[in-house]
Design a protein around this motif. Sequence first.
Motif, PDB file in Angstrom:
ATOM      1  N   ILE A  65       0.839  -1.205   0.000  1.00 19.06           N
ATOM      2  CA  ILE A  65       0.000   0.000   0.000  1.00 19.06           C
ATOM      3  C   ILE A  65       0.869   1.247   0.000  1.00 19.06           C
ATOM      4  CG2 ILE A  65      -1.666   1.329   1.362  1.00 19.06           C
ATOM      5  CD1 ILE A  65      -2.749  -1.442   2.311  1.00 19.06           C
ATOM      6  N   PHE A  66       1.919   1.275   0.850  1.00 18.77           N
ATOM      7  CA  PHE A  66       2.828   2.423   0.906  1.00 18.77           C
ATOM      8  C   PHE A  66       3.510   2.637  -0.438  1.00 18.77           C
ATOM      9  CE2 PHE A  66       7.100   4.124   1.359  1.00 18.77           C
ATOM     10  CZ  PHE A  66       6.837   5.340   1.953  1.00 18.77           C
ATOM     11  N   LYS A  67       4.002   1.565  -1.036  1.00 17.98           N
ATOM     12  CA  LYS A  67       4.702   1.669  -2.321  1.00 17.98           C
ATOM     13  C   LYS A  67       3.779   2.226  -3.396  1.00 17.98           C
ATOM     14  CE  LYS A  67       7.612  -1.115  -5.381  1.00 17.98           C
ATOM     15  NZ  LYS A  67       6.949  -0.789  -6.628  1.00 17.98           N
ATOM     16  N   HIS A  70       3.133   5.992  -2.688  1.00 16.93           N
ATOM     17  CA  HIS A  70       4.286   6.813  -3.043  1.00 16.93           C
ATOM     18  C   HIS A  70       4.443   6.927  -4.559  1.00 16.93           C
ATOM     19  CE1 HIS A  70       8.662   7.719  -3.489  1.00 16.93           C
ATOM     20  NE2 HIS A  70       8.343   8.575  -2.530  1.00 16.93           N
ATOM     21  N   LEU A  71       4.240   5.839  -5.265  1.00 17.95           N
ATOM     22  CA  LEU A  71       4.411   5.832  -6.722  1.00 17.95           C
ATOM     23  C   LEU A  71       3.269   6.545  -7.436  1.00 17.95           C
ATOM     24  CD1 LEU A  71       5.926   4.760  -9.266  1.00 17.95           C
ATOM     25  CD2 LEU A  71       4.461   2.746  -9.099  1.00 17.95           C
ATOM     26  N   ASN A  72       2.038   6.182  -7.136  1.00 12.91           N
ATOM     27  CA  ASN A  72       0.893   6.681  -7.893  1.00 12.91           C
ATOM     28  C   ASN A  72       0.332   7.997  -7.359  1.00 12.91           C
ATOM     29  OD1 ASN A  72       1.051   4.333  -9.485  1.00 12.91           O
ATOM     30  ND2 ASN A  72      -0.191   3.219  -8.006  1.00 12.91           N
ATOM     31  N   ASP A  73       0.003   8.048  -6.077  1.00 12.94           N
ATOM     32  CA  ASP A  73      -0.632   9.244  -5.516  1.00 12.94           C
ATOM     33  C   ASP A  73       0.348  10.405  -5.348  1.00 12.94           C
ATOM     34  OD1 ASP A  73      -2.972   7.806  -5.420  1.00 12.94           O
ATOM     35  OD2 ASP A  73      -2.798   7.334  -3.288  1.00 12.94           O
ATOM     36  N   LEU A  74       1.580  10.090  -4.947  1.00 12.09           N
ATOM     37  CA  LEU A  74       2.571  11.152  -4.718  1.00 12.09           C
ATOM     38  C   LEU A  74       3.504  11.365  -5.901  1.00 12.09           C
ATOM     39  CD1 LEU A  74       3.590  10.527  -1.005  1.00 12.09           C
ATOM     40  CD2 LEU A  74       1.706  11.884  -1.942  1.00 12.09           C
ATOM     41  N   ASN A  75       3.295  10.598  -6.973  1.00 14.42           N
ATOM     42  CA  ASN A  75       4.148  10.738  -8.161  1.00 14.42           C
ATOM     43  C   ASN A  75       5.622  10.612  -7.768  1.00 14.42           C
ATOM     44  OD1 ASN A  75       4.753  11.079 -10.839  1.00 14.42           O
ATOM     45  ND2 ASN A  75       4.615  13.309 -10.780  1.00 14.42           N
ATOM     46  N   THR A  76       5.956   9.538  -7.094  1.00 15.08           N
ATOM     47  CA  THR A  76       7.285   9.217  -6.533  1.00 15.08           C
ATOM     48  C   THR A  76       7.819  10.319  -5.619  1.00 15.08           C
ATOM     49  OG1 THR A  76       8.554  10.043  -8.423  1.00 15.08           O
ATOM     50  CG2 THR A  76       7.895   7.712  -8.470  1.00 15.08           C
ATOM     51  N   GLY A  77       6.919  10.925  -4.870  1.00 13.80           N
ATOM     52  CA  GLY A  77       7.329  11.909  -3.875  1.00 13.80           C
ATOM     53  C   GLY A  77       7.256  13.351  -4.324  1.00 13.80           C
ATOM     54  N   GLY A 101      13.527  13.613  -0.793  1.00 12.36           N
ATOM     55  CA  GLY A 101      14.699  12.750  -0.961  1.00 12.36           C
ATOM     56  C   GLY A 101      14.309  11.309  -1.201  1.00 12.36           C
ATOM     57  N   GLU A 102      15.255  10.459  -0.946  1.00 11.24           N
ATOM     58  CA  GLU A 102      15.072   9.036  -1.214  1.00 11.24           C
ATOM     59  C   GLU A 102      14.276   8.349  -0.115  1.00 11.24           C
ATOM     60  OE1 GLU A 102      19.057   7.629  -1.577  1.00 11.24           O
ATOM     61  OE2 GLU A 102      19.229   8.301  -3.641  1.00 11.24           O
ATOM     62  N   VAL A 103      13.566   7.301  -0.515  1.00  8.34           N
ATOM     63  CA  VAL A 103      12.860   6.446   0.429  1.00  8.34           C
ATOM     64  C   VAL A 103      13.610   5.123   0.467  1.00  8.34           C
ATOM     65  CG1 VAL A 103      10.705   5.234   0.927  1.00  8.34           C
ATOM     66  CG2 VAL A 103      10.645   7.531  -0.057  1.00  8.34           C
TER      67      VAL A 103
END
Length: 124
Positions: A65-67, A70-77, A101-103
Motif C-alpha cells: 500500500i505504501f509503495k 508513493h508511486l501513484n498518488d505522490l508521483n514518486t514523492g 529525498g530518497e525512500v
Amino acid sequence: MAIPSWPSTLPELRGLASSGGTRSLHPAPQETQFDDGPSRRRRRQLFVTTPLSMTLRLTPEEFVIFKAFHLNDLNTGARRFTAPVLLPDMSIGERICSIVGEVGWSAPQRSKYVVTFTLVVQDW
C-alpha cells in the motif's frame, strides 16, 4: 486537483522511538551581506516547515500500500499530502506533508519491512 491523503490502512506517522527527530527545528534564516553596515536576516518561507526523520515498520500488505501510494498518488514523492502526524505536544494532528529525498527500505525479518524517509511537515 485535490491533495491526496495518507492511507488509513497505514500507521500514523509517528515513526519508531529511534526516529522522528530532526536536525533543524526551523529553517535557518536567509542572510544578506552588505558592504557597509550589518547583515540583514529574514525568514526563507512564508510558512514554517520541519523535516522529520521517519522509520516505519510495515507488514508486507502495508508495504504494498505504501509503495503504491508513493508511486501513484505522490508521483514518486513529487506531491504534497495530508497526514496524521505526531505533534510536539504528543497529540496526533492532521498536517500537510511531503516526502523529500530518497525512500529507503529493508526487510530485516521475513514478515516485516522497515521504511525510512524524510517527512517535511508544514506548520509542525
